[in-house]
Design a protein around this motif. Structure first.
Motif, PDB file in Angstrom:
ATOM      1  N   SER A  52      90.058  84.631 -92.307  1.00  0.00           N
ATOM      2  CA  SER A  52      90.283  83.189 -92.138  1.00  0.00           C
ATOM      3  C   SER A  52      91.823  83.021 -91.782  1.00  0.00           C
ATOM      4  CB  SER A  52      90.254  82.547 -93.653  1.00  0.00           C
ATOM      5  OG  SER A  52      90.906  83.459 -94.592  1.00  0.00           O
ATOM      6  N   ALA A  53      92.091  81.708 -91.548  1.00  0.00           N
ATOM      7  CA  ALA A  53      93.473  81.423 -90.915  1.00  0.00           C
ATOM      8  C   ALA A  53      94.034  80.096 -91.235  1.00  0.00           C
ATOM      9  CB  ALA A  53      93.412  81.699 -89.508  1.00  0.00           C
ATOM     10  N   SER A  54      95.197  80.197 -91.413  1.00  0.00           N
ATOM     11  CA  SER A  54      96.095  78.777 -91.574  1.00  0.00           C
ATOM     12  C   SER A  54      97.091  78.946 -90.623  1.00  0.00           C
ATOM     13  CB  SER A  54      96.439  78.663 -93.178  1.00  0.00           C
ATOM     14  OG  SER A  54      97.526  80.027 -93.489  1.00  0.00           O
ATOM     15  N   PRO A  55      97.764  77.608 -90.350  1.00  0.00           N
ATOM     16  CA  PRO A  55      98.786  77.857 -89.203  1.00  0.00           C
ATOM     17  C   PRO A  55      99.860  79.008 -89.481  1.00  0.00           C
ATOM     18  CG  PRO A  55      98.459  75.662 -90.028  1.00  0.00           C
ATOM     19  CD  PRO A  55      97.612  76.638 -90.933  1.00  0.00           C
ATOM     20  N   GLY A  56      99.751  79.730 -88.565  1.00  0.00           N
ATOM     21  CA  GLY A  56     100.905  80.903 -88.570  1.00  0.00           C
ATOM     22  C   GLY A  56     100.275  82.119 -89.398  1.00  0.00           C
ATOM     23  N   ARG A  57      99.254  82.123 -89.922  1.00  0.00           N
ATOM     24  CA  ARG A  57      98.945  83.168 -91.039  1.00  0.00           C
ATOM     25  C   ARG A  57      97.427  83.712 -90.656  1.00  0.00           C
ATOM     26  NH1 ARG A  57     103.369  84.983 -92.841  1.00  0.00           N
ATOM     27  NH2 ARG A  57     102.343  86.067 -94.271  1.00  0.00           N
ATOM     28  N   ARG A  58      97.150  84.891 -91.045  1.00  0.00           N
ATOM     29  CA  ARG A  58      95.945  85.164 -90.882  1.00  0.00           C
ATOM     30  C   ARG A  58      95.650  86.054 -92.173  1.00  0.00           C
ATOM     31  NH1 ARG A  58      94.328  85.451 -85.697  1.00  0.00           N
ATOM     32  NH2 ARG A  58      96.191  86.194 -84.344  1.00  0.00           N
ATOM     33  N   THR A  59      94.409  86.073 -92.774  1.00  0.00           N
ATOM     34  CA  THR A  59      94.082  86.330 -94.119  1.00  0.00           C
ATOM     35  C   THR A  59      92.650  87.269 -94.065  1.00  0.00           C
ATOM     36  OG1 THR A  59      94.950  84.771 -95.308  1.00  0.00           O
ATOM     37  CG2 THR A  59      93.616  86.122 -96.594  1.00  0.00           C
ATOM     38  N   VAL A  95      93.064  90.767-100.973  1.00  0.00           N
ATOM     39  CA  VAL A  95      93.405  89.930-100.034  1.00  0.00           C
ATOM     40  C   VAL A  95      94.558  90.458 -99.133  1.00  0.00           C
ATOM     41  CG1 VAL A  95      94.182  87.576 -99.552  1.00  0.00           C
ATOM     42  CG2 VAL A  95      92.550  87.948-101.528  1.00  0.00           C
ATOM     43  N   ILE A  96      94.506  90.428 -98.015  1.00  0.00           N
ATOM     44  CA  ILE A  96      95.724  90.959 -97.259  1.00  0.00           C
ATOM     45  C   ILE A  96      95.975  89.480 -96.197  1.00  0.00           C
ATOM     46  CG2 ILE A  96      96.917  92.371 -95.343  1.00  0.00           C
ATOM     47  CD1 ILE A  96      94.944  94.589 -95.921  1.00  0.00           C
ATOM     48  N   ASP A  97      97.323  89.241 -96.611  1.00  0.00           N
ATOM     49  CA  ASP A  97      97.967  87.891 -95.833  1.00  0.00           C
ATOM     50  C   ASP A  97      99.083  88.240 -94.824  1.00  0.00           C
ATOM     51  OD1 ASP A  97      98.401  85.079 -95.647  1.00  0.00           O
ATOM     52  OD2 ASP A  97     100.352  85.823 -95.948  1.00  0.00           O
ATOM     53  N   ALA A  98      99.000  88.019 -93.573  1.00  0.00           N
ATOM     54  CA  ALA A  98      99.920  88.517 -92.383  1.00  0.00           C
ATOM     55  C   ALA A  98     100.025  87.564 -91.662  1.00  0.00           C
ATOM     56  CB  ALA A  98      99.286  89.533 -91.721  1.00  0.00           C
ATOM     57  N   PRO A  99     101.236  87.456 -90.918  1.00  0.00           N
ATOM     58  CA  PRO A  99     101.553  86.528 -89.782  1.00  0.00           C
ATOM     59  C   PRO A  99     100.462  86.436 -88.677  1.00  0.00           C
ATOM     60  CG  PRO A  99     103.149  88.361 -89.914  1.00  0.00           C
ATOM     61  CD  PRO A  99     102.416  88.560 -91.073  1.00  0.00           C
TER      62      PRO A  99
END
Lengths: 178, 229
Positions: B192-199, B210-214
């Motif tokens: 999934s994605a949010s502005p500026g991020r990928r998860t 859960v891995i969260d990254a730019p």
């Protein structure tokens, strides 16, 4: 008479991954973005059966890649830009035998292509990166074959000049490596 | 060289330089680094030729910045209030929002092993040590409660800059939220994605990871981390 074309053979897409990856890298200037671009392109192409009108599968896919690149760049201009460093991360080179200078030069070439003017870049990507004929490239880009020839030569010229500057450390100083 | 001779707008010197440019590009294209990475091939093979909808990942990128800021604020508020109160705990996006907060404790030490692990675990699930494989060094950790669940996060840094957060949620699997699925080795992962991020979210040993990254980290790179063993 209306040309009906043929259905793109989805099973053969894997044959073109390398060329499309190189094209994506040359468009984006970044390997991480290139991977995403190829994936997104394949997702779009595979979303429904595609009819190919005369051109080769490769030319069709390059056109799809380029369209995806343009639309993603447009979308990117609307989204919040991440504040983190632009560099992704790459796995440690498992072979350990590659010459770093050579790898650096490869990156420089891709960076230079990505930095060309759009018309020159697209012509070079179509002919020298993907391997389309001048005629195929002209058809894809909607220009005359002679125009493609001229643009490709100019693009090669710019790449060579850019590499000459890189040899003197210009690129390193500007921090343009992706 | 024949086609170059046909281009009368180039001088002899420019033609020679253009030929050098052609050779440079050809050499770069033939270099092993210009081959598609194995992870990309695997991702494409996993996607397969079956028809599917356009990814929500791509669609989410077109959120207007103003709307994105409002959305981020809502997520932060929900997290601050302790989640939705659902029996299934917080959502993966809530966990990601917490995971990307600054670390509150030192990084866990590397304890070796094969594959290498860190001295931090949730149940039987230990955090990976990506140092040798990817150059990602653990830079800190934090412990939170989100939606009634204990969330342990280890932050990793690449070249001292890019920060990636790896969170493990204790207890039964939580809601994954919207995204597109990728299957690797018989296991399902949701991107999934949010502005500026990928998860990326998945279940391992009964816990949700859960891995969260730019977004500068590609999907393929994110999947390398998630499937790393």
């Amino acid at each position: 008479m209306i040309e009906r074309g043929r259905i793109l053979d989805a099973a053969s897409l894997g044959d073109h991954v390398d060329r499309l990856y190189r094209a994506a890298w040359a468009l984006c200037g970044s390997r991480a973005d290139a991977e995403d671009l190829v994936q997104e392109t394949f997702a779009r192409v595979l979303a429904k059966p595609r009819r190919v009108q005369g051109e080769s599968d490769l030319a069709y896919l390059l056109q799809a890649l380029r369209n995806t690149f343009v639309s993603s760049r447009r979308a990117a201009s609307l989204r919040i830009v991440a504040v983190e460093a632009p560099a992704g991360f790459e796995p440690t080179d498992p072979s350990g035998s590659r010459r770093p200078a050579e790898a650096l030069e490869v990156r420089e070439v891709f960076t230079l292509i990505a930095g060309l003017g759009e018309n020159f870049r697209d012509a070079l990507v179509a002919v020298d990166v993907v391997g389309l004929s001048y005629g195929e490239a002209a058809k894809m880009l909607g220009v005359k074959e002679a125009t493609i020839t001229s643009r490709v030569h100019r693009a090669r010229l710019e790449v060579a000049r850019g590499m000459e500057r890189a040899d003197t450390g210009v690129l390193m100083n500007e921090g343009r490596h992706g | 060289m024949d086609d170059i001779k046909d281009d009368i707008s180039l001088t002899d010197e420019e033609r020679a330089l253009a030929e050098r440019g052609r050779s440079l590009v050809a050499a770069a294209m033939a270099h092993p680094d210009a081959q598609a990475p194995p992870a990309l091939r695997e991702s494409l093979a996993a996607a397969g030729p079956a028809p599917r909808r356009r990814s929500r990942l791509a669609r989410s990128w077109v959120l207007a910045p103003g709307l994105a800021v409002v959305a981020a604020g809502i997520v932060a508020l929900v997290v601050a209030l302790g989640g939705s109160g659902s029996d299934r705990g917080p959502s993966a996006m809530q966990v990601a929002a917490v995971a990307r907060l600054p670390a509150s404790a030192p990084a866990p030490a590397a304890i070796g092993g094969s594959p290498p692990r860190l001295a931090a675990r949730v149940g039987t699930l230990a955090f990976p040590d990506y140092g040798a494989s990817y150059g990602l060094r653990a830079s800190g950790r934090r412990s939170d409660r989100v939606g009634g669940r204990a969330v342990t996060t280890v932050a990793y840094r690449y070249r001292g800059q890019t920060t990636i957060a790896y969170a493990i949620v204790a207890g039964a699997p939580i809601r994954w939220g919207p995204g597109r699925d990728i299957t690797r080795g018989g296991h399902r992962y949701r991107l999934s994605a949010s502005p500026g991020r990928r998860t990326v979210t998945w279940t391992q040993d009964g816990h949700t990871c859960v891995i969260d990254a730019p977004s500068t980290v590609s999907t393929a790179q994110l999947m390398r981390l998630a499937t790393w063993t």
